[in-house]
Motif scaffolding. Structure first.
Motif, PDB file in Angstrom:
ATOM      1  N   ARG A 224     -21.777   9.575   1.329  1.00 22.18           N
ATOM      2  CA  ARG A 224     -21.932  10.730   2.115  1.00 22.18           C
ATOM      3  C   ARG A 224     -20.872  11.805   1.382  1.00 22.18           C
ATOM      4  O   ARG A 224     -21.126  13.060   1.269  1.00 22.18           O
ATOM      5  CB  ARG A 224     -21.076  10.458   3.593  1.00 22.18           C
ATOM      6  N   ARG A 225     -19.572  11.308   0.815  1.00 26.06           N
ATOM      7  CA  ARG A 225     -18.652  12.165  -0.039  1.00 26.06           C
ATOM      8  C   ARG A 225     -19.258  12.673  -1.021  1.00 26.06           C
ATOM      9  O   ARG A 225     -19.262  14.030  -1.445  1.00 26.06           O
ATOM     10  CB  ARG A 225     -17.388  11.810  -0.107  1.00 26.06           C
ATOM     11  N   THR A 226     -19.998  11.960  -2.074  1.00 23.56           N
ATOM     12  CA  THR A 226     -20.769  12.549  -3.048  1.00 23.56           C
ATOM     13  C   THR A 226     -21.922  12.971  -3.121  1.00 23.56           C
ATOM     14  O   THR A 226     -22.472  13.700  -4.039  1.00 23.56           O
ATOM     15  CB  THR A 226     -20.730  11.011  -4.210  1.00 23.56           C
ATOM     16  N   GLY A 227     -22.679  12.705  -1.928  1.00 24.14           N
ATOM     17  CA  GLY A 227     -23.973  13.516  -1.608  1.00 24.14           C
ATOM     18  C   GLY A 227     -25.044  12.456  -2.306  1.00 24.14           C
ATOM     19  O   GLY A 227     -26.353  12.905  -2.269  1.00 24.14           O
ATOM     20  N   GLY A 228     -24.832  11.477  -2.804  1.00 22.06           N
ATOM     21  CA  GLY A 228     -25.766  10.399  -3.192  1.00 22.06           C
ATOM     22  C   GLY A 228     -26.283   9.401  -2.257  1.00 22.06           C
ATOM     23  O   GLY A 228     -25.686   9.233  -1.071  1.00 22.06           O
ATOM     24  N   PRO A 229     -27.385   8.665  -2.483  1.00 22.77           N
ATOM     25  CA  PRO A 229     -27.723   7.322  -1.924  1.00 22.77           C
ATOM     26  C   PRO A 229     -26.484   6.461  -1.794  1.00 22.77           C
ATOM     27  O   PRO A 229     -26.104   6.194  -2.843  1.00 22.77           O
ATOM     28  CB  PRO A 229     -29.043   7.205  -2.576  1.00 22.77           C
ATOM     29  N   ALA A 230     -26.621   5.787  -0.687  1.00 22.07           N
ATOM     30  CA  ALA A 230     -25.748   4.540  -0.716  1.00 22.07           C
ATOM     31  C   ALA A 230     -26.331   3.665  -1.534  1.00 22.07           C
ATOM     32  O   ALA A 230     -27.403   2.913  -1.179  1.00 22.07           O
ATOM     33  CB  ALA A 230     -25.488   4.245   0.830  1.00 22.07           C
TER      34      ALA A 230
END
Length: 154
Positions: A140-146
């Motif tokens: 969520r912080r990096t904006g990428g998929p988990a």
């Protein structure tokens, strides 16, 4: 009485520090041990710098530095793919497999093995959930998929 989450986190941090301090052995650092473990378990298609970086949630540059050190020490070997000459595959050497026999993570594994089956099961389930939560929060912080735990090595 149930311990506070903060107290448990502090104990977990102490376990991690203790384990990390053990990992400065055999001329390796914790990142290099982690890379050796990764390449020992990764499928052939996941034995690349990019897959290693993705699995460990680090940059390609950082992963490349770790891998370069292991290549220089003779613990990893690189080869070009037969199908695509642009692709570099990384594998443990015999020396790398020998060093892994002295993996400092074995100390932590021995401590876990000393737990009762029930405590071990609860610890494994709890840590898996903690890791999943941390991965989701990071994504969520990096904006990428988990990323999924073990994704690159499966």
């Amino acid at each position: 009485m149930r311990p506070s989450a903060r107290t448990t986190a502090e104990v977990m941090a102490q376990v991690l520090r203790t384990t990390a301090s053990l990992a400065f052995t055999e001329g390796l650092n914790p990142a290099q041990w982690s890379a050796l473990r990764y390449f020992a378990q990764a499928t052939p298609s996941a034995r690349s710098v990019v897959a290693f970086a993705r699995y460990h949630g680090t940059t390609k540059g950082t992963a490349s530095q770790t891998i370069a050190a292991l290549l220089k020490k003779g613990l990893l070997d690189r080869s070009r793919s037969e199908r695509d000459r642009r692709t570099v595959n990384l594998e443990l050497t015999a020396a790398g497999r020998l060093v892994l026999e002295h993996d400092p993570l074995n100390e932590l594994a021995a401590a876990i093995a000393s737990l009762s089956d029930a405590h071990h099961q609860h610890l494994a389930e709890g840590l898996d959930q903690v890791l999943r939560t941390l991965l989701v929060r990071r994504s969520r912080r990096t904006g990428g998929p988990a990323p999924r735990r073990g994704e690159a090595a499966e």
